[in-house]
Design a protein around this motif. Structure first.
Motif, PDB file in Angstrom:
ATOM      1  N   ILE A 191      12.540 -26.052  21.498  1.00 28.32           N
ATOM      2  CA  ILE A 191      11.606 -25.035  20.996  1.00 28.32           C
ATOM      3  C   ILE A 191      10.168 -25.546  21.085  1.00 28.32           C
ATOM      4  CG2 ILE A 191      10.904 -23.758  18.943  1.00 28.32           C
ATOM      5  CD1 ILE A 191      13.860 -23.660  18.142  1.00 28.32           C
ATOM      6  N   LEU A 192       9.961 -26.814  20.747  1.00 29.20           N
ATOM      7  CA  LEU A 192       8.614 -27.393  20.853  1.00 29.20           C
ATOM      8  C   LEU A 192       8.142 -27.416  22.303  1.00 29.20           C
ATOM      9  CD1 LEU A 192       8.899 -30.382  18.337  1.00 29.20           C
ATOM     10  CD2 LEU A 192       7.670 -28.228  18.014  1.00 29.20           C
ATOM     11  N   MET A 193       9.045 -27.746  23.233  1.00 32.95           N
ATOM     12  CA  MET A 193       8.683 -27.770  24.646  1.00 32.95           C
ATOM     13  C   MET A 193       8.314 -26.378  25.144  1.00 32.95           C
ATOM     14  SD  MET A 193       8.681 -30.817  25.883  1.00 32.95           S
ATOM     15  CE  MET A 193       7.942 -31.239  24.302  1.00 32.95           C
ATOM     16  N   PHE A 273      24.390 -27.338  27.888  1.00 35.18           N
ATOM     17  CA  PHE A 273      23.183 -27.157  27.088  1.00 35.18           C
ATOM     18  C   PHE A 273      22.221 -26.187  27.769  1.00 35.18           C
ATOM     19  CE2 PHE A 273      19.072 -28.633  25.286  1.00 35.18           C
ATOM     20  CZ  PHE A 273      19.359 -28.396  23.959  1.00 35.18           C
ATOM     21  N   GLU A 274      22.088 -26.302  29.097  1.00 39.47           N
ATOM     22  CA  GLU A 274      21.227 -25.372  29.840  1.00 39.47           C
ATOM     23  C   GLU A 274      21.761 -23.951  29.742  1.00 39.47           C
ATOM     24  OE1 GLU A 274      20.239 -22.654  32.807  1.00 39.47           O
ATOM     25  OE2 GLU A 274      22.141 -23.742  32.948  1.00 39.47           O
ATOM     26  N   ALA A 275      23.087 -23.792  29.866  1.00 40.04           N
ATOM     27  CA  ALA A 275      23.687 -22.464  29.770  1.00 40.04           C
ATOM     28  C   ALA A 275      23.495 -21.875  28.375  1.00 40.04           C
ATOM     29  CB  ALA A 275      25.175 -22.535  30.108  1.00 40.04           C
ATOM     30  N   PHE A 276      23.618 -22.724  27.361  1.00 43.32           N
ATOM     31  CA  PHE A 276      23.417 -22.265  25.986  1.00 43.32           C
ATOM     32  C   PHE A 276      21.977 -21.791  25.770  1.00 43.32           C
ATOM     33  CE2 PHE A 276      21.822 -23.591  21.770  1.00 43.32           C
ATOM     34  CZ  PHE A 276      22.491 -22.668  20.989  1.00 43.32           C
ATOM     35  N   LEU A 277      21.015 -22.562  26.281  1.00 44.11           N
ATOM     36  CA  LEU A 277      19.608 -22.177  26.124  1.00 44.11           C
ATOM     37  C   LEU A 277      19.317 -20.861  26.831  1.00 44.11           C
ATOM     38  CD1 LEU A 277      17.825 -25.623  26.609  1.00 44.11           C
ATOM     39  CD2 LEU A 277      18.223 -24.404  24.468  1.00 44.11           C
ATOM     40  N   SER A 278      19.853 -20.715  28.052  1.00 43.75           N
ATOM     41  CA  SER A 278      19.628 -19.465  28.793  1.00 43.75           C
ATOM     42  C   SER A 278      20.321 -18.300  28.107  1.00 43.75           C
ATOM     43  CB  SER A 278      20.143 -19.617  30.230  1.00 43.75           C
ATOM     44  OG  SER A 278      19.444 -20.640  30.913  1.00 43.75           O
ATOM     45  N   ILE A 280      20.758 -17.837  24.888  1.00 37.49           N
ATOM     46  CA  ILE A 280      20.029 -17.394  23.693  1.00 37.49           C
ATOM     47  C   ILE A 280      18.583 -17.017  24.023  1.00 37.49           C
ATOM     48  CG2 ILE A 280      21.470 -18.780  22.178  1.00 37.49           C
ATOM     49  CD1 ILE A 280      19.224 -20.810  21.980  1.00 37.49           C
ATOM     50  N   GLY A 281      18.234 -17.032  25.323  1.00 42.73           N
ATOM     51  CA  GLY A 281      16.913 -16.577  25.732  1.00 42.73           C
ATOM     52  C   GLY A 281      15.831 -17.622  25.765  1.00 42.73           C
ATOM     53  N   LEU A 282      16.197 -18.913  25.615  1.00 40.74           N
ATOM     54  CA  LEU A 282      15.200 -19.984  25.637  1.00 40.74           C
ATOM     55  C   LEU A 282      15.199 -20.744  26.956  1.00 40.74           C
ATOM     56  CD1 LEU A 282      15.680 -21.489  22.062  1.00 40.74           C
ATOM     57  CD2 LEU A 282      13.944 -19.867  22.826  1.00 40.74           C
ATOM     58  N   GLY A 283      16.003 -20.297  27.916  1.00 40.33           N
ATOM     59  CA  GLY A 283      16.095 -20.990  29.192  1.00 40.33           C
ATOM     60  C   GLY A 283      15.288 -20.312  30.278  1.00 40.33           C
ATOM     61  N   LEU A 284      15.889 -20.181  31.448  1.00 36.12           N
ATOM     62  CA  LEU A 284      15.210 -19.543  32.576  1.00 36.12           C
ATOM     63  C   LEU A 284      14.967 -18.069  32.282  1.00 36.12           C
ATOM     64  CD1 LEU A 284      17.142 -21.098  35.597  1.00 36.12           C
ATOM     65  CD2 LEU A 284      14.998 -21.843  34.576  1.00 36.12           C
ATOM     66  N   GLN A 285      13.874 -17.563  32.784  1.00 31.34           N
ATOM     67  CA  GLN A 285      13.501 -16.173  32.568  1.00 31.34           C
ATOM     68  C   GLN A 285      13.705 -15.367  33.852  1.00 31.34           C
ATOM     69  OE1 GLN A 285      12.593 -15.166  29.389  1.00 31.34           O
ATOM     70  NE2 GLN A 285      13.206 -17.274  28.961  1.00 31.34           N
ATOM     71  N   PRO A 286      13.995 -14.051  33.720  1.00 31.44           N
ATOM     72  CA  PRO A 286      14.193 -13.202  34.897  1.00 31.44           C
ATOM     73  C   PRO A 286      12.980 -13.251  35.822  1.00 31.44           C
ATOM     74  CG  PRO A 286      14.803 -12.056  32.884  1.00 31.44           C
ATOM     75  CD  PRO A 286      14.137 -13.318  32.467  1.00 31.44           C
ATOM     76  N   PRO A 287      13.200 -13.147  37.142  1.00 31.51           N
ATOM     77  CA  PRO A 287      14.478 -12.876  37.826  1.00 31.51           C
ATOM     78  C   PRO A 287      15.260 -14.129  38.196  1.00 31.51           C
ATOM     79  CG  PRO A 287      12.719 -12.821  39.432  1.00 31.51           C
ATOM     80  CD  PRO A 287      12.063 -13.127  38.099  1.00 31.51           C
ATOM     81  N   HIS A 288      14.857 -15.302  37.707  1.00 32.67           N
ATOM     82  CA  HIS A 288      15.572 -16.530  38.047  1.00 32.67           C
ATOM     83  C   HIS A 288      16.996 -16.474  37.497  1.00 32.67           C
ATOM     84  CE1 HIS A 288      11.952 -18.372  39.587  1.00 32.67           C
ATOM     85  NE2 HIS A 288      11.308 -18.050  38.470  1.00 32.67           N
ATOM     86  N   ALA A 289      17.893 -17.150  38.214  1.00 31.67           N
ATOM     87  CA  ALA A 289      19.306 -17.109  37.843  1.00 31.67           C
ATOM     88  C   ALA A 289      19.816 -18.499  37.535  1.00 31.67           C
ATOM     89  CB  ALA A 289      20.132 -16.504  38.988  1.00 31.67           C
ATOM     90  N   GLY A 292      23.891 -19.707  32.786  1.00 31.97           N
ATOM     91  CA  GLY A 292      23.643 -19.196  31.440  1.00 31.97           C
ATOM     92  C   GLY A 292      23.071 -17.791  31.439  1.00 31.97           C
ATOM     93  N   THR A 293      22.118 -17.514  32.327  1.00 34.41           N
ATOM     94  CA  THR A 293      21.532 -16.170  32.399  1.00 34.41           C
ATOM     95  C   THR A 293      22.557 -15.148  32.886  1.00 34.41           C
ATOM     96  OG1 THR A 293      20.706 -16.606  34.636  1.00 34.41           O
ATOM     97  CG2 THR A 293      19.230 -17.091  32.812  1.00 34.41           C
ATOM     98  N   LEU A 294      23.427 -15.554  33.819  1.00 32.64           N
ATOM     99  CA  LEU A 294      24.466 -14.642  34.311  1.00 32.64           C
ATOM    100  C   LEU A 294      25.453 -14.294  33.204  1.00 32.64           C
ATOM    101  CD1 LEU A 294      25.204 -16.181  37.825  1.00 32.64           C
ATOM    102  CD2 LEU A 294      23.957 -14.088  37.331  1.00 32.64           C
ATOM    103  N   ILE A 295      25.841 -15.288  32.405  1.00 33.35           N
ATOM    104  CA  ILE A 295      26.750 -15.019  31.293  1.00 33.35           C
ATOM    105  C   ILE A 295      26.076 -14.137  30.249  1.00 33.35           C
ATOM    106  CG2 ILE A 295      27.994 -16.106  29.380  1.00 33.35           C
ATOM    107  CD1 ILE A 295      28.503 -18.486  31.210  1.00 33.35           C
ATOM    108  N   ASP A 296      24.787 -14.368  30.025  1.00 37.17           N
ATOM    109  CA  ASP A 296      24.043 -13.550  29.072  1.00 37.17           C
ATOM    110  C   ASP A 296      23.975 -12.102  29.538  1.00 37.17           C
ATOM    111  OD1 ASP A 296      22.385 -12.810  26.946  1.00 37.17           O
ATOM    112  OD2 ASP A 296      20.582 -13.232  28.101  1.00 37.17           O
ATOM    113  N   ASP A 297      23.677 -11.884  30.818  1.00 37.34           N
ATOM    114  CA  ASP A 297      23.628 -10.513  31.361  1.00 37.34           C
ATOM    115  C   ASP A 297      25.005  -9.848  31.301  1.00 37.34           C
ATOM    116  OD1 ASP A 297      20.952 -10.893  31.890  1.00 37.34           O
ATOM    117  OD2 ASP A 297      21.255 -11.429  33.997  1.00 37.34           O
ATOM    118  N   GLY A 298      26.061 -10.617  31.628  1.00 31.95           N
ATOM    119  CA  GLY A 298      27.399 -10.045  31.604  1.00 31.95           C
ATOM    120  C   GLY A 298      27.898  -9.744  30.210  1.00 31.95           C
TER     121      GLY A 298
END
Length: 340
Positions: A191-193, A273-278, A280-289, A292-298
């Protein structure tokens, strides 16, 4: 019977070649060859290595197979199910392009939307090809994991080796630093980063690196404390080698097995950990894939289009299981305590 003698003609002298009597029947193996033989006996590790090799190859070439970009959108082709040539004619396989409504009726989504193209793993809500995004996401997740693991290994090995070899006040001071870092939760660091940096690969990698090397450093320090009193280290000191050369030429090579094993366990943890961050919305942002983002979208459309979450979930599960199986196999092969 007791007095019966065996005739001397039944005996014949054995011809022995003195040069061959002392020959080694099996070829001599070094440490790594012996370890590889032990890994080969572990069927689970071998199968996992093969699966990981296939996944890594697909992560490299997969985004370029279908001709669709991972960020290309086509709203007319949104939420299409998987459809694969030839396999679409096999009724019991889920690759015929059919979907099921809530009332139980089935329909062919491609015919309803008049789509002639084939999307092997379907499309998402924005009409993006899931096959391309899956392998692009796998590529990004593996890149973050390998990068974080490499940085953790370099920092952890150097820090732990110096701390354990020098000892005294230096070791005491360095270990207090590691204890402080262990007490800081990774999520707080992330979160600090993100507050300082924008969400992305750089911020995730830095967050994983800040505290990720501590475990490696403590393991290496413990091993160095045990090895630095060995005879070969004392002999190297007697010959006048500097501390840096003793660490680099004698201690680190003897720690290679421990370092490899810990690194192999670090990679799946970094992927999760990367998948978990993505997620919950703290990882890569759209449109990057990423996975974690794919699981979040699904997950958002799980009840209507379950394939959008199931497919990336299967891939990330395979990656984590295979890396753990390989790490277990390497631990059994490289750890002297596990020898038969």
């Amino acid at each position: 019977m007791e007095n019966e003698k065996i005739p001397q003609e039944m005996f014949s002298p054995v011809e022995m070649d003195a040069t061959k009597s002392e020959q080694i029947s099996k070829p001599s193996l070094n440490y790594w060859q012996d370890a590889w033989l032990r890994v080969r006996k572990n069927k689970g590790a071998i199968v996992s290595i093969i699966i990981l090799a296939i996944l890594i190859i697909m992560a490299i070439v997969g985004p370029n197979i279908t001709g669709h970009g991972y960020a290309d959108q086509n709203l007319k082709h949104n939420n299409l199910p998987p459809r694969i040539p030839v396999l679409e004619n096999i009724s019991w396989l889920p690759f015929d392009g059919e979907l099921t409504r809530k009332n139980g009726d089935t329909y062919n989504a491609y015919k309803v939307k008049h789509v002639d193209e084939y999307y092997w793993l379907g499309t998402d809500s924005l009409g993006r090809d899931i096959f391309t995004r899956l392998w692009k996401g796998t590529q990004v997740s593996l890149y973050i994991a390998f990068l974080a693991a490499a940085i953790d290994m370099i920092i952890g090995v150097l820090y732990g080796a110096i701390s354990g070899f020098v000892g005294g006040r230096t070791d005491n001071f360095m270990q207090r630093i590691t204890e402080i870092l262990i007490g800081i939760p990774n999520l707080v660091v992330v979160i600090l980063m993100i507050i300082v940096l924008k969400p992305g690969i750089l911020s995730i990698t830095i967050a994983l690196t800040i505290t990720g090397w501590v475990g490696m450093a403590r393991v290496v320090r413990a091993q160095v404390l045990k090895l630095k009193s060995q005879e070969y280290v004392l002999a190297a000191r007697t010959l006048g080698l500097s501390n840096g050369k003793i660490i680099g030429k004698h201690l680190v090579p003897n720690l290679a097995g421990v370092i490899i094993i810990n690194t192999m366990f670090t990679i799946p943890n970094a992927i999760f950990f990367e998948a978990f961050l993505s997620f919950i919305g703290l990882g890569l942002q759209p449109p990057h894939a990423s996975l974690g983002t794919l699981i979040d979208d699904g997950f958002k459309v799980l009840q209507l289009y379950p394939y959008q979450m199931i497919i990336p979930a299967i891939v990330i599960s395979l990656i984590m299981i295979c890396f753990n199986m390989v790490a277990d196999g390497l631990r059994d092969a490289l750890d002297p305590k596990m020898r038969d």
